[in-house]
Design a protein around this motif. Structure first.
Motif, PDB file in Angstrom:
ATOM      1  N   THR A  95       1.963   3.445   0.026  1.00 26.45           N
ATOM      2  CA  THR A  95       0.967   2.394  -0.188  1.00 26.45           C
ATOM      3  C   THR A  95       1.354   1.505  -1.364  1.00 26.45           C
ATOM      4  OG1 THR A  95      -0.782   3.791   0.722  1.00 26.45           O
ATOM      5  CG2 THR A  95      -1.483   1.962  -0.658  1.00 26.45           C
ATOM      6  N   SER A  96       1.920   2.112  -2.384  1.00 26.64           N
ATOM      7  CA  SER A  96       2.406   1.330  -3.533  1.00 26.64           C
ATOM      8  C   SER A  96       3.501   0.358  -3.095  1.00 26.64           C
ATOM      9  CB  SER A  96       2.950   2.288  -4.605  1.00 26.64           C
ATOM     10  OG  SER A  96       3.541   1.577  -5.659  1.00 26.64           O
ATOM     11  N   ALA A  97       4.423   0.836  -2.239  1.00 29.40           N
ATOM     12  CA  ALA A  97       5.482  -0.033  -1.710  1.00 29.40           C
ATOM     13  C   ALA A  97       4.895  -1.111  -0.810  1.00 29.40           C
ATOM     14  CB  ALA A  97       6.502   0.803  -0.943  1.00 29.40           C
ATOM     15  N   ALA A  98       3.865  -0.755  -0.034  1.00 30.01           N
ATOM     16  CA  ALA A  98       3.224  -1.718   0.864  1.00 30.01           C
ATOM     17  C   ALA A  98       2.539  -2.829   0.084  1.00 30.01           C
ATOM     18  CB  ALA A  98       2.220  -1.000   1.760  1.00 30.01           C
ATOM     19  N   ASN A  99       1.926  -2.487  -1.047  1.00 32.23           N
ATOM     20  CA  ASN A  99       1.277  -3.500  -1.890  1.00 32.23           C
ATOM     21  C   ASN A  99       2.275  -4.510  -2.434  1.00 32.23           C
ATOM     22  OD1 ASN A  99      -1.637  -3.130  -2.105  1.00 32.23           O
ATOM     23  ND2 ASN A  99      -1.167  -1.110  -2.900  1.00 32.23           N
ATOM     24  N   GLN A 100       3.503  -4.070  -2.640  1.00 31.69           N
ATOM     25  CA  GLN A 100       4.538  -4.989  -3.114  1.00 31.69           C
ATOM     26  C   GLN A 100       4.973  -5.958  -2.019  1.00 31.69           C
ATOM     27  OE1 GLN A 100       7.793  -2.863  -5.015  1.00 31.69           O
ATOM     28  NE2 GLN A 100       6.378  -1.425  -5.950  1.00 31.69           N
ATOM     29  N   VAL A 139      -8.059   4.594  -7.261  1.00 33.13           N
ATOM     30  CA  VAL A 139      -9.295   3.847  -6.981  1.00 33.13           C
ATOM     31  C   VAL A 139      -8.988   2.356  -6.803  1.00 33.13           C
ATOM     32  CG1 VAL A 139     -11.557   3.179  -7.900  1.00 33.13           C
ATOM     33  CG2 VAL A 139     -10.757   5.533  -8.157  1.00 33.13           C
ATOM     34  N   ALA A 140      -8.029   1.856  -7.580  1.00 36.29           N
ATOM     35  CA  ALA A 140      -7.668   0.435  -7.507  1.00 36.29           C
ATOM     36  C   ALA A 140      -7.081   0.052  -6.158  1.00 36.29           C
ATOM     37  CB  ALA A 140      -6.677   0.096  -8.617  1.00 36.29           C
ATOM     38  N   LEU A 141      -6.601   1.044  -5.397  1.00 37.44           N
ATOM     39  CA  LEU A 141      -6.083   0.756  -4.052  1.00 37.44           C
ATOM     40  C   LEU A 141      -7.180   0.233  -3.129  1.00 37.44           C
ATOM     41  CD1 LEU A 141      -3.763   3.856  -3.463  1.00 37.44           C
ATOM     42  CD2 LEU A 141      -3.053   1.532  -4.031  1.00 37.44           C
ATOM     43  N   ALA A 142      -8.438   0.436  -3.519  1.00 38.02           N
ATOM     44  CA  ALA A 142      -9.558  -0.052  -2.702  1.00 38.02           C
ATOM     45  C   ALA A 142      -9.705  -1.575  -2.784  1.00 38.02           C
ATOM     46  CB  ALA A 142     -10.862   0.606  -3.156  1.00 38.02           C
ATOM     47  N   ILE A 143      -9.082  -2.222  -3.774  1.00 38.69           N
ATOM     48  CA  ILE A 143      -9.240  -3.675  -3.940  1.00 38.69           C
ATOM     49  C   ILE A 143      -8.678  -4.450  -2.751  1.00 38.69           C
ATOM     50  CG2 ILE A 143      -8.622  -5.666  -5.379  1.00 38.69           C
ATOM     51  CD1 ILE A 143      -8.751  -3.739  -7.794  1.00 38.69           C
ATOM     52  N   PRO A 144      -7.404  -4.231  -2.355  1.00 36.18           N
ATOM     53  CA  PRO A 144      -6.911  -4.948  -1.162  1.00 36.18           C
ATOM     54  C   PRO A 144      -7.679  -4.569   0.105  1.00 36.18           C
ATOM     55  CG  PRO A 144      -5.330  -3.286  -1.876  1.00 36.18           C
ATOM     56  CD  PRO A 144      -6.341  -3.421  -2.964  1.00 36.18           C
ATOM     57  N   LEU A 145      -8.183  -3.337   0.137  1.00 37.58           N
ATOM     58  CA  LEU A 145      -8.990  -2.886   1.274  1.00 37.58           C
ATOM     59  C   LEU A 145     -10.275  -3.717   1.378  1.00 37.58           C
ATOM     60  CD1 LEU A 145      -9.120  -0.697   3.488  1.00 37.58           C
ATOM     61  CD2 LEU A 145     -10.291   0.772   1.842  1.00 37.58           C
ATOM     62  N   TYR A 146     -10.894  -3.957   0.252  1.00 42.46           N
ATOM     63  CA  TYR A 146     -12.116  -4.767   0.205  1.00 42.46           C
ATOM     64  C   TYR A 146     -11.839  -6.222   0.607  1.00 42.46           C
ATOM     65  CZ  TYR A 146     -15.858  -7.567  -1.813  1.00 42.46           C
ATOM     66  OH  TYR A 146     -16.868  -8.484  -1.990  1.00 42.46           O
ATOM     67  N   LEU A 147     -10.717  -6.743   0.146  1.00 44.98           N
ATOM     68  CA  LEU A 147     -10.380  -8.144   0.429  1.00 44.98           C
ATOM     69  C   LEU A 147     -10.129  -8.390   1.916  1.00 44.98           C
ATOM     70  CD1 LEU A 147      -8.011  -8.848  -2.611  1.00 44.98           C
ATOM     71  CD2 LEU A 147     -10.361  -9.652  -2.318  1.00 44.98           C
ATOM     72  N   LYS A 148      -9.691  -7.363   2.634  1.00 46.05           N
ATOM     73  CA  LYS A 148      -9.402  -7.495   4.072  1.00 46.05           C
ATOM     74  C   LYS A 148     -10.436  -6.757   4.931  1.00 46.05           C
ATOM     75  CE  LYS A 148      -5.535  -9.792   3.575  1.00 46.05           C
ATOM     76  NZ  LYS A 148      -5.330 -11.151   4.120  1.00 46.05           N
ATOM     77  N   PHE A 149     -11.614  -6.512   4.372  1.00 49.00           N
ATOM     78  CA  PHE A 149     -12.601  -5.671   5.043  1.00 49.00           C
ATOM     79  C   PHE A 149     -13.022  -6.226   6.408  1.00 49.00           C
ATOM     80  CE2 PHE A 149     -17.024  -4.386   5.862  1.00 49.00           C
ATOM     81  CZ  PHE A 149     -16.839  -3.023   5.959  1.00 49.00           C
ATOM     82  N   THR A 185      -1.956  -7.843   2.926  1.00 55.35           N
ATOM     83  CA  THR A 185      -2.378  -7.246   4.195  1.00 55.35           C
ATOM     84  C   THR A 185      -1.760  -5.862   4.372  1.00 55.35           C
ATOM     85  OG1 THR A 185      -2.594  -9.428   5.219  1.00 55.35           O
ATOM     86  CG2 THR A 185      -2.427  -7.544   6.702  1.00 55.35           C
ATOM     87  N   GLN A 186      -0.460  -5.747   4.102  1.00 53.73           N
ATOM     88  CA  GLN A 186       0.205  -4.445   4.206  1.00 53.73           C
ATOM     89  C   GLN A 186      -0.459  -3.433   3.272  1.00 53.73           C
ATOM     90  OE1 GLN A 186       1.801  -7.370   4.053  1.00 53.73           O
ATOM     91  NE2 GLN A 186       3.810  -7.297   5.022  1.00 53.73           N
ATOM     92  N   GLY A 187      -0.770  -3.871   2.060  1.00 60.90           N
ATOM     93  CA  GLY A 187      -1.405  -2.983   1.084  1.00 60.90           C
ATOM     94  C   GLY A 187      -2.780  -2.517   1.531  1.00 60.90           C
ATOM     95  N   ALA A 188      -3.571  -3.439   2.095  1.00 60.12           N
ATOM     96  CA  ALA A 188      -4.935  -3.102   2.540  1.00 60.12           C
ATOM     97  C   ALA A 188      -4.901  -2.093   3.682  1.00 60.12           C
ATOM     98  CB  ALA A 188      -5.664  -4.367   2.977  1.00 60.12           C
ATOM     99  N   TYR A 189      -4.055  -2.345   4.673  1.00 65.56           N
ATOM    100  CA  TYR A 189      -3.984  -1.447   5.828  1.00 65.56           C
ATOM    101  C   TYR A 189      -3.354  -0.105   5.467  1.00 65.56           C
ATOM    102  CZ  TYR A 189      -5.731  -4.736   9.281  1.00 65.56           C
ATOM    103  OH  TYR A 189      -6.553  -5.566  10.012  1.00 65.56           O
ATOM    104  N   SER A 190      -2.440  -0.112   4.523  1.00 66.56           N
ATOM    105  CA  SER A 190      -1.841   1.146   4.072  1.00 66.56           C
ATOM    106  C   SER A 190      -2.867   1.991   3.315  1.00 66.56           C
ATOM    107  CB  SER A 190      -0.634   0.865   3.175  1.00 66.56           C
ATOM    108  OG  SER A 190       0.044   2.046   2.850  1.00 66.56           O
ATOM    109  N   SER A 191      -3.678   1.337   2.470  1.00 68.27           N
ATOM    110  CA  SER A 191      -4.747   2.045   1.756  1.00 68.27           C
ATOM    111  C   SER A 191      -5.718   2.674   2.737  1.00 68.27           C
ATOM    112  CB  SER A 191      -5.510   1.082   0.833  1.00 68.27           C
ATOM    113  OG  SER A 191      -4.672   0.544  -0.149  1.00 68.27           O
TER     114      SER A 191
END
Length: 246
Positions: A203-208, A84-94, A212-218
């Motif tokens: 997605t975990s690797a992308a967040n590192q 569920v926490a993967l939605a945070i970067p998604l929200y930030l780059k919405f 932006t990578q984390g948001a688009y991967s999510s």
């Protein structure tokens, strides 16, 4: 009953791996993460190293794998809020994502179709059991969805789950080095590729790598999972039709 008898009963019900599972997993993960940050080596993946070490330990000590699973059950429980926490970067780059909705949807759809066709062609070239086509086809989406798609299309869900884990770890290991080799520098493209090819582990690797990578991967992880659920059945109808022609 004396304290020593109670202690004896406690230890007799479980193998030693049950009691060390949680601290051992945490220590191995933290150590691998520290070594990876210091050395910048993709091979020292904090998911791969603990997994290999624990498998070797269980085999060498002839321990019960179910005891390890029960001992580390709190980590399994934490997976749900972590996803569920993967939605945070998604929200930030919405806003950025909203402006690119159609290209993203197109890329994810093509990714799914290519993934299934690679499985179909590979299985036919290698002359493996037809049941392996649906088993392999859903390898690039998150485990619960992959198992559902696999069983629904005639695959072996348990084998699919193992393949999904292997694909995720492989993607996390070689994804960014491979994109660097082919000069793919767009953070959005990198994120979409990791989510589509290596699901939650990617997605975990992308967040590192970056927000932006984390948001688009999510986003790619979610979209590919949903689209695969809808597209899998029509694709396998198409595969059966192609089989009837050739």
């Amino acid at each position: 009953m004396s304290f020593s008898q109670m202690l004896g009963d406690l230890f007799s019900n479980h193998s030693m791996i049950y009691y060390v599972a949680l601290p051992l997993t945490v220590v191995l993960y933290v150590a691998a993460r520290y070594l990876q940050e210091k050395s910048n080596l993709a091979l020292l993946n904090p998911l791969l190293i603990p997994m290999v070490a624990i498998i070797v330990l269980i085999i060498m000590t002839d321990s019960n794998a179910e005891d390890y699973q029960r001992g580390a059950s709190i980590i399994t429980w934490l997976l749900d809020p972590a996803i569920v926490a993967l939605a945070i970067p998604l929200y930030l780059k919405f806003r950025m994502i909203k402006a690119q909705a159609l290209p993203i949807l197109f890329c994810c759809t093509i990714s799914i179709i290519v993934s299934f066709f690679i499985s179909y062609i590979s299985c036919h070239l290698l002359s493996v059991n037809e049941q392996m086509i649906p088993t392999l086809g859903a390898r690039s989406i998150t485990t619960p969805l992959a198992m559902d798609v696999s069983s629904r299309t005639g695959g072996i869900a348990s084998v699919t789950a193992c393949i999904v884990v292997c694909v995720g770890i492989t993607g996390a290991l070689i994804g960014f080095p491979l994109m660097k080799l082919f000069h793919i520098r767009s953070a959005q493209a990198q994120g979409l590729a990791m989510g589509a090819a290596a699901h939650a582990v990617g997605t975990s690797a992308a967040n590192q790598e970056g927000q932006t990578q984390g948001a688009y991967s999510s986003l790619s992880l979610i979209v590919c999972g949903i689209l695969t659920s809808f597209l899998a059945t029509p694709l396998f109808i198409l595969f059966r039709y192609l089989d009837s022609l050739f």
